[in-house]
Design a protein around this motif. Structure first.
Motif, short mmCIF file in Angstrom:
data_model
loop_
_atom_site.label_atom_id
_atom_site.label_comp_id
_atom_site.label_asym_id
_atom_site.label_seq_id
_atom_site.Cartn_x
_atom_site.Cartn_y
_atom_site.Cartn_z
N THR A 174 -4.92 5.91 0.91
CA THR A 174 -3.55 6.30 0.56
C THR A 174 -3.20 5.77 -0.83
O THR A 174 -3.84 4.85 -1.35
CB THR A 174 -2.55 5.80 1.58
OG1 THR A 174 -2.65 4.36 1.67
CG2 THR A 174 -2.82 6.40 2.96
N THR A 203 2.52 6.42 3.39
CA THR A 203 2.52 4.96 3.43
C THR A 203 3.05 4.41 2.12
O THR A 203 3.21 5.12 1.13
CB THR A 203 1.09 4.41 3.65
OG1 THR A 203 0.27 4.80 2.54
CG2 THR A 203 0.49 4.95 4.94
N SER A 257 -1.15 0.40 4.68
CA SER A 257 -1.03 1.19 5.91
C SER A 257 0.41 1.15 6.44
O SER A 257 0.70 1.72 7.49
CB SER A 257 -1.99 0.66 6.98
OG SER A 257 -1.70 -0.71 7.27
#
Length: 661
Positions: free
Chosen positions: A310, A327, A332
């Motif tokens: 991400t 995110t 996370s």
């Protein structure tokens, strides 16, 4: 004894066979011929709505089978396999092999199947034949015999030298021409087409060669036509299939077209006729018309941008549907209170659309046009809780380079740039305040060498952009003194289009002059003085796999005026500088994109200066970050400084570096 056999396909193939030897079978009570044959096959057209020529690809049909049945010994069937030896003129090819056949003064019969398969057996009344459920399309050739078979029989009279065998293509050939024009499938790659019906039409069957009829029907109701060369879809693409001849009136065949990229177009095709064996049927299908009328359904695959991690920025290069896990940067952790998502600005009309939060995942459609956009996540009060930059560009990692240390591989363009070309304003990219994750708009002016392009920020010189009227989050500037110290991070998360200014050119965007207290901000981009490197943080604006470069002295330390000359094709408008290593291998173009000033975010020094942030903070005298700065002032001395201190309130360019070499 010497005989000559001529075997002919009706609407199929002509075979010429020559017998040239005989012997007595000492173990049997009958005389047989064990002969070497030379067989010539001539392909004749298959007829339907139009004549279909060259429907056999000989490289796929390299064996023929011949069976002998004697009237004196009706239970004795001999079969022989013939091999393709050479292709002659036109549609004629030569097969050779050995034939074991009974001879007598009485007549005998020969039966033939092309192509041959060892699983067919020798019982002429129970021949195991097969219509493939998996057929193959290579190029535009029908290649029908590899998808089916031809059958024939003839009577051979005693001592007759020339025998003609008539053979028919035993199946029905269907040709589908699908027009993909003006659909999303254009320029994709055709992988397969599947056909499904309530009525069986493919698979294994049992055939009585003597009575010329099917004695056990196939049971297959699904056929897959696979395109082995995955052709590019540029308009009309063609495909051929072979099925059992039958009356299909009233049948509604389901057709699914699948591309290599995972797109699936599904629709039904009504049949209102009986198919004859040895006949071809051609159908024209316009997919756009079916989609427009609602008679076709298109499944569009969704590319997972967060599959490999991400980030706060995601690169998109092709039109399509995309998704990512929302995110906080590369962590996370999900933003608190996230309830919905939408775009808040874009540089191109309809660049992103259908932005949704589905099952905890952000989904959107990208139009394929190069540009930049920002997608924001909102809570129930319509407050922004996080935002993500969507960067539509070519692959910026195609031409990675390094300057001072091969540990730091750099992109070929600035973050947000939609070009890496010289003399192109689109190579400037976006601007960032040090430590912040969200970008500010680029310049529309090119290489003017103007000290001030704008009197206030985000006005005449700023490139065009579109604000979502539902949220009206326009670009603007606010003074750092209006903020409460310690609230700055929460403020710029909730206000990604607001530039935080400071009247002091040497200072930063925080409302505090206590350097010790400002230490809470010095690692926003993860620089670690002990490691001499940086670790990517949740505030890093670079895409997955990249980060803001580390200490600029390590990254650009040996860049100089000599190895990084000004390059331009437009006199008096320097595009920037081109770094070239001593061996000529490493090259990196750094445009003079200028900067956004600390005062209100106004553009300045475009065409005169290129300023590139590193992750390294320098909070010794003021709230500053380290940067690479290249200057080509009007009437002044050109300089390249690889370790300059710049107040964090400035907006500068970023050249992302690979996280790992």
């Amino acid at each position: 004894m010497k005989n000559r056999l001529i075997l002919m396909f009706l609407g199929g193939t002509v075979l010429f066979m020559s017998l040239n030897s005989c012997r007595k079978d000492t173990k049997s009570n009958y005389e047989i011929i064990d002969s070497n044959f030379s067989i010539q096959m001539e392909v004749l057209p298959v007829y339907g709505s139009s004549e279909v020529e060259n429907f056999i690809a000989w490289e796929n049909v390299n064996e023929a089978g011949v069976w002998d049945k004697s009237s004196n010994h009706p239970n004795l069937n001999f079969n022989s396999k013939f091999q393709l030896k050479e292709q002659l003129e036109g549609n004629v090819s030569r097969f050779e092999g050995n034939l074991k056949s009974q001879t007598s003064e009485n007549n005998f019969e020969l039966f033939s199947v092309v192509p041959y398969n060892v699983n067919m057996g020798n019982d002429l009344r129970n021949m195991a034949l097969y219509i493939p459920v998996n057929q193959v399309q290579k190029g535009e050739s029908p290649d029908l015999l590899s998808k089916g078979y031809a059958l024939g029989k003839t009577e051979v009279k005693s001592q007759e030298k020339d025998v003609e065998m008539k053979m028919d293509y035993a199946l029905s050939a269907l040709n589908f021409n699908i027009d993909f024009s003006n659909t999303i499938l254009m320029n994709k790659h055709l992988e397969k087409i599947t056909f499904s019906s309530e009525k069986a039409f493919v698979g294994g069957l049992i055939y009585d060669m003597v009575e010329d009829k099917i004695v056990k029907e196939p049971i297959g109701k699904n056929l897959t036509l696979t395109y082995v060369d995955k052709p590019n879809i540029t308009g009309v693409n063609s495909g051929w299939i072979a099925i059992k001849p039958d009356d299909y009136s009233g049948e509604n065949i389901k057709i699914e077209v699948t591309t290599k990229e995972g797109f699936v177009a599904s629709f039904h095709f009504a049949i209102n006729e009986a198919y004859k064996k040895g006949a071809a049927y051609t159908y024209e299908i316009n997919l756009l018309e079916l989609l427009t009328s609602g008679d076709a359904v298109l499944f569009e695959p969704m590319v997972d941008l967060s599959e490999k991690g991400t980030a706060n920025s995601y690169i998109v290069m092709e039109e399509g549907k995309y998704k990512f896990i929302p995110t906080k940067g590369n962590s996370s952790e999900k933003p608190n209170g996230l309830q919905k998502v939408d775009w808040i600005w874009t540089t191109e009309e309809n660049m992103v659309s259908n932005v949704k939060l589905e099952g905890g995942v952000v989904t959107f459609r990208y139009s394929g046009v190069k540009g930049n956009a920002l997608i924001a996540g909102f809570n129930s009060a319509n407050e922004i809780v996080w935002s993500w930059h969507i960067w539509g560009t070519d692959d910026p990692s195609r031409n990675l380079h390094y300057v001072n240390n091969d540990k730091y591989l750099l992109m070929d363009r600035n973050l947000g740039a939609t070009s890496a070309a010289q003399d192109d304003v689109k190579a400037y990219g976006l601007y960032y305040q040090w430590g912040r994750k969200d970008p500010f708009m680029s310049s529309k002016v090119f290489g003017t060498k103007g000290k001030r392009e704008e009197s206030t920020g985000f006005t005449g010189a700023t490139s065009s952009f579109i604000i979502n009227p539902l949220y009206n989050r326009n670009f603007k500037s606010v003074a750092n003194t209006t903020l409460t110290y310690g609230s700055e991070i929460n403020y710029f998360i909730a206000n990604p289009t607001t530039f935080i200014s400071n009247t002091n050119a040497s200072d930063g965007w925080a409302n505090n002059s206590n350097l010790q207290e400002l230490k809470i901000y010095e690692n926003l981009w993860g620089y670690n003085s002990a490691l001499g490197d940086n670790v990517k943080t949740i505030y890093d604006p670079c895409p997955v796999g990249f980060k803001v470069p580390s200490y600029d002295g390590d990254v650009w330390g040996n860049m100089s005026l000599q190895n990084s000359p000004v390059v331009t094709n437009i006199p008096e408008q320097p595009a920037g500088r081109l770094y070239t290593s001593i061996d000529g291998i490493q090259k990196g173009f750094y445009p003079a994109a200028g900067q956004r000033l600390h005062e209100s975010g106004q553009l300045s020094y475009v065409g005169m200066l290129g300023s590139y942030w590193s992750s390294f903070s320098y909070f010794t005298s003021f709230m500053q970050g380290r940067a690479l700065r290249m200057e080509t002032p009007v009437g002044g001395t050109a300089t390249i400084r690889t370790n300059i201190k710049v107040g964090t309130a400035y907006g500068a360019s970023i050249r992302c570096a690979c996280e790992t070499k």
